[in-house]
Design an enzyme around this catalytic site. Structure first.
Site, mmCIF file in Angstrom:
data_model
loop_
_atom_site.group_PDB
_atom_site.id
_atom_site.type_symbol
_atom_site.label_atom_id
_atom_site.label_comp_id
_atom_site.label_asym_id
_atom_site.label_seq_id
_atom_site.Cartn_x
_atom_site.Cartn_y
_atom_site.Cartn_z
ATOM 1 N N GLU A 123 -3.032 7.402 5.910
ATOM 2 C CA GLU A 123 -2.854 5.958 5.657
ATOM 3 C C GLU A 123 -2.155 5.299 6.828
ATOM 4 O O GLU A 123 -1.126 5.792 7.302
ATOM 5 C CB GLU A 123 -2.018 5.820 4.376
ATOM 6 N N ASP A 141 -3.457 -0.043 4.240
ATOM 7 C CA ASP A 141 -2.433 -0.534 3.308
ATOM 8 C C ASP A 141 -1.950 -1.899 3.812
ATOM 9 O O ASP A 141 -2.501 -2.929 3.441
ATOM 10 C CB ASP A 141 -1.301 0.501 3.217
ATOM 11 N N GLN A 188 4.897 -0.378 -3.840
ATOM 12 C CA GLN A 188 5.682 -1.143 -2.872
ATOM 13 C C GLN A 188 7.170 -0.895 -3.088
ATOM 14 O O GLN A 188 7.970 -1.803 -2.959
ATOM 15 C CB GLN A 188 5.353 -2.622 -3.018
HETATM 16 C C1 MUC Z 1 3.695 2.470 1.507
HETATM 17 O O1 MUC Z 1 2.654 2.873 1.000
HETATM 18 O O2 MUC Z 1 3.651 2.110 2.661
HETATM 19 C C2 MUC Z 1 6.548 1.332 2.280
HETATM 20 C C3 MUC Z 1 6.551 0.035 2.668
HETATM 21 C C4 MUC Z 1 5.883 -0.707 1.681
HETATM 22 O O3 MUC Z 1 5.664 -1.923 1.659
HETATM 23 O O4 MUC Z 1 5.441 0.117 0.722
HETATM 24 C C5 MUC Z 1 5.937 1.418 0.970
HETATM 25 C C6 MUC Z 1 4.955 2.480 0.701
HETATM 26 MG MG MG Z 2 1.496 2.674 2.928
#
Ligand code: MUC
Ligand code: MG
Length: 366
Positions: free
Chosen positions: A217, A242, A294
């Site tokens: 990701e 993401d 999140q």
């Molecule tokens: C993720 O999946 O990135 C870290 C920052 C954010 O906004 O969500 C988390 C998890």
């Molecule tokens: Mg992420």
């Protein structure tokens, strides 16, 4: 079923241990509780977690945009005027967590008014999801110990490992330690939060080729346009967008540009309404999805469970639903329980959860 008020209440609950990742770290859940009041005497709730390192929103900016712009735009609308609500909120750019929380609080109020669970109104595919646990930055032995603890306490066997540190060999060592400890018993995938360059990502992926990772990701920034496309072509597993795919337009751009070939769907930024549209885009394009997190509290996590359980495509993989475990307390009257590696929806109307007034009084900051 008319909206009579929209409230934004800041609260702060410390984490027992911080979560660290390439784009930031979180030490306390400094979130905003959004309440949508109606003339039926019913109130819907949802939480907005500010993530300045991803969207530029802060606790104060969420309160300001709800109080000054969204609440006046929405008061007087019916709970079923969803398109009108979204059209009005859409006039203000950005602010995804604030908009998402309002959307989900409206759905909660609607479910309560109709005496139906929102997960059934959305799709009603199943009543539980497998849980994936996110492991933040730490020395490899600590990351292994955390994963082992989470597996033995909650039965979780899917882990998303945060990567994106420099040198990248730190993360390769952590992933290797996890695979060596667990053997083939667990699923592992990685999330770089844009921490590496495309070439560092490619080298790291090559060195982890034998670790049977299932997804990669956001390893490098989507703004590294050609580097990112080059990387995605070489990535041996689906490359998940993401932070780069936070609305339907970005989803289309990322997928059609070849800058990603899987999607993280997060109710904390696209609520139920827009998450459903993104899911339809993904299905139409034959793109795998992961239900992301999140760093939500229990209320936000329940929103993810409600949405993820509603649809076949989001229920297929383990959803990222365990960040709340690191919080020292929470706001719900009945805390969420992960059992046998799964989280279940609740049978009550709306989201099926209630806010504990004493806890809110204790943690609210206004
Ligand atoms: C993720 O999946 O990135 C870290 C920052 C954010 O906004 O969500 C988390 C998890
Ligand atoms: Mg992420």
């Amino acid at each position: 079923m008319k909206i009579t008020g929209v409230e934004a209440i800041p609260y702060a609950i410390p984490y027992r241990k911080p979560l660290r990742f390439a784009s930031g770290e979180v030490h306390a859940a400094e979130h905003v509780l959004v309440r949508v009041h109606t003339d039926a005497g019913v109130t819907g709730v949802a939480e907005a977690p500010p993530r300045p390192f991803t969207y530029g929103e802060t606790q104060q900016s969420i309160i300001a945009v709800v109080d000054r712009i969204f609440a006046p735009e929405l008061v007087g609308l019916k709970l079923t005027d969803r398109e009108v609500m979204h059209a009005r909120m859409h006039r203000t750019v950005g602010n995804p967590a604030a908009k998402a929380a309002i959307d989900m609080a409206v759905w909660d109020a609607l479910g309560r008014c109709l005496d139906l669970p929102v997960t059934e109104l959305l799709g009603g595919f199943t009543d539980h999801l497998r849980v994936s646990h996110m492991i933040g930055f730490a020395p490899p032995e600590k990351m292994v110990a955390e994963a082992e603890q989470v597996r033995s306490d909650y039965g979780i066997t899917t882990f998303k490992v945060k990567v994106g540190r420099r040198p990248y060999t730190l993360d390769v060592a952590a992933c290797r330690a996890l695979r060596e400890h667990f053997g083939a018993d667990v699923e592992l995938y990685v999330d770089g939060n844009r921490g590496w360059s495309a070439s560092e990502s490619a080298r790291a992926l090559r060195e982890m080729d034998d670790l049977d990772l299932t997804l990669a990701e956001e390893l490098c920034p989507a703004d590294d346009v050609l580097g990112r496309r080059w990387l995605v072509q070489r990535c041996p597993v689906p490359f998940v967008a993401d932070e780069s795919a936070t609305n339907p337009g970005e989803v289309t751009r990322e997928l059609l540009a070849g800058s990603a070939n899987a999607l993280s769907i997060k109710t904390a930024r696209t609520g139920f309404t827009t998450s459903h549209r993104i899911l339809a885009q993904a299905e139409g394009l034959g793109t795998e999805v992961v239900l992301g997190n999140q760093i939500d509290g229990q209320l936000g996590t329940m929103c993810s469970v409600v949405f993820g359980s509603a649809f076949a495509a989001t229920a297929r993989r383990a959803g990222e639903l365990s960040n709340f475990l690191d919080m020292s307390d929470d706001l719900l009257t009945e805390p969420l329980q992960i059992r046998d590696g799964t989280l279940a929806v609740r049978s009550g109307p709306g989201l099926g959860v209630q806010i504990d007034p004493d806890k809110l009084a204790h943690y609210r900051q206004d």
